[in-house]
Structure formats: structure tokens, C-alpha cells
Scaffold this active site. Structure first.
Site, short mmCIF file in Angstrom:
data_model
loop_
_atom_site.label_atom_id
_atom_site.label_comp_id
_atom_site.label_asym_id
_atom_site.label_seq_id
_atom_site.Cartn_x
_atom_site.Cartn_y
_atom_site.Cartn_z
CG HIS A 1 -8.58 -2.98 -2.37
ND1 HIS A 1 -9.48 -2.19 -3.05
CD2 HIS A 1 -8.40 -2.38 -1.17
CE1 HIS A 1 -9.82 -1.16 -2.30
NE2 HIS A 1 -9.18 -1.26 -1.14
CB VAL B 1 -8.96 2.14 -4.62
CG1 VAL B 1 -8.62 1.64 -6.02
CG2 VAL B 1 -7.97 3.21 -4.19
CG ASP C 1 -2.04 0.98 1.11
OD1 ASP C 1 -3.20 0.54 0.99
OD2 ASP C 1 -1.79 2.20 1.15
CB ILE C 2 0.74 4.33 -2.07
CG1 ILE C 2 1.80 5.26 -2.62
CG2 ILE C 2 -0.53 5.10 -1.71
CD1 ILE C 2 1.45 5.86 -3.97
CG ASN D 1 -12.52 -0.60 3.79
OD1 ASN D 1 -13.01 -0.95 4.84
ND2 ASN D 1 -11.31 -0.08 3.71
P1 5GP Z 1 -9.72 1.22 0.69
O1 5GP Z 1 -10.41 1.42 -0.64
O2 5GP Z 1 -9.78 -0.20 1.17
O3 5GP Z 1 -10.20 2.18 1.73
O4 5GP Z 1 -8.20 1.56 0.54
C1 5GP Z 1 -7.52 1.71 -0.67
C2 5GP Z 1 -6.06 1.64 -0.33
O5 5GP Z 1 -5.35 1.81 -1.55
C3 5GP Z 1 -5.57 2.73 0.62
O6 5GP Z 1 -4.96 2.11 1.74
C4 5GP Z 1 -4.59 3.54 -0.21
O7 5GP Z 1 -3.47 3.97 0.53
C5 5GP Z 1 -4.20 2.56 -1.29
N1 5GP Z 1 -3.82 3.18 -2.56
C6 5GP Z 1 -4.51 4.15 -3.23
N2 5GP Z 1 -3.87 4.49 -4.37
C7 5GP Z 1 -2.76 3.70 -4.43
C8 5GP Z 1 -1.70 3.61 -5.39
O8 5GP Z 1 -1.64 4.28 -6.42
N3 5GP Z 1 -0.72 2.69 -5.11
C9 5GP Z 1 -0.75 1.91 -3.99
N4 5GP Z 1 0.26 1.05 -3.83
N5 5GP Z 1 -1.73 1.99 -3.07
C10 5GP Z 1 -2.73 2.88 -3.29
#
Ligand code: 5GP
Ligand code: ZN
Length: 111
Positions: A99, A95, A30-31, A86
Site C-alpha cells: 500500500h 499490514v 486510513d482507519i 513501508n
Molecule cells: P503501514 O503498514 O504502512 O505501517 O500502515 C498500515 C496502515 O493501515 C496504518 O496506517 C493503519 O492505520 C491502516 N489500517 C490497518 N488496518 C486497517 C483497516 O482495517 N482499515 C483501514 N481503513 N485502515 C487500516
């Protein structure tokens, strides 16, 4: 044009720190990690969320889930880890490409 960030990572249009890849699945750091280790496990095909899965995705979902303990072990999370999926805006998804968040371990102290 596909504006999905995770599809761009799958296609190599955006960089990522990959930790696992096969024909159907990609996993990468994760970034913006929530813990010392925070890996995202995604299908290579675009599925918007868990709510968009059907019985045809059963095997894929099973394989994604089983990767979590394997990658946790490979990253030294010997005492355990968390998995979060999520789903939808109301579920905190940011996103919109399915995932699994797998994370654990202490974050290094901030200076
Ligand atoms: P969620 O949708 O489960 O809340 O989290 C999405 C996750 O994707 C977040 O923890 C965010 O930091 C990660 N994320 C968003 N954009 C990128 C990206 O471009 N690269 C990476 N490696 N992680 C990302
Ligand atoms: Zn996508």
C-alpha cells in the site's frame, strides 16, 4: 483462508471509506489517520510488499503512484502531501499487503 485485512476490504468482507476504485486498484481512508487526509492506495491483487514486486508489476505500480497526486488534489491538499511505502518489518510495515500511504493537511486540534 485469506486473513489479509486489505484483501478482506477488497472483497467487501470488511468495510472501508472508499475514495477510488478501478479494476486493479482500490483507495480508501486510513482507519487511524496520521493527518487530516490519509488515504491508502492498494492493488486489488494480494502483493505482500514492494519487495515482492517484479517487472510484471511495473504498470500497476505506476498507476498506483500517479493516483496519489490526483487523490491529494481531490481532497484539497493544494500545498502538497507525503507518500510513504513501508516495506517489511524493518521498514515499519504493519499490514502486509502492498500500500501507498498518501497523507497531508493539519490534524484537527484535540479537545
Ligand atoms: P503501514 O503498514 O504502512 O505501517 O500502515 C498500515 C496502515 O493501515 C496504518 O496506517 C493503519 O492505520 C491502516 N489500517 C490497518 N488496518 C486497517 C483497516 O482495517 N482499515 C483501514 N481503513 N485502515 C487500516
Ligand atoms: Zn492482501
Amino acid at each position: 483462508m485469506n486473513e489479509c485485512v486489505f484483501c478482506k476490504i477488497v472483497d467487501g468482507e470488511l468495510p472501508s471509506r472508499k475514495v477510488y476504485e478501478d479494476e486493479e486498484i482500490l483507495a480508501f481512508h486510513d482507519i487511524s489517520p496520521l493527518a487530516a487526509v490519509h488515504v491508502l492506495i492498494i492493488p486489488k491483487i494480494h502483493i505482500t510488499s514492494l519487495a515482492d514486486c517484479t517487472s510484471k508489476h511495473q504498470d500497476l505500480l505506476g498507476r498506483m503512484l500517479l493516483l496519489a497526486p490526483r487523490l491529494a488534489k481531490e481532497h484539497g491538499l493544494d500545498t502538497g502531501f507525503r507518500t510513504i511505502i513501508n516495506t517489511g518489518r524493518g521498514g515499519g510495515q504493519t499490514v502486509f499487503h502492498l500500500h501507498i500511504n498518501m497523507f497531508g493537511g493539519d490534524r484537527p486540534a484535540q479537545a
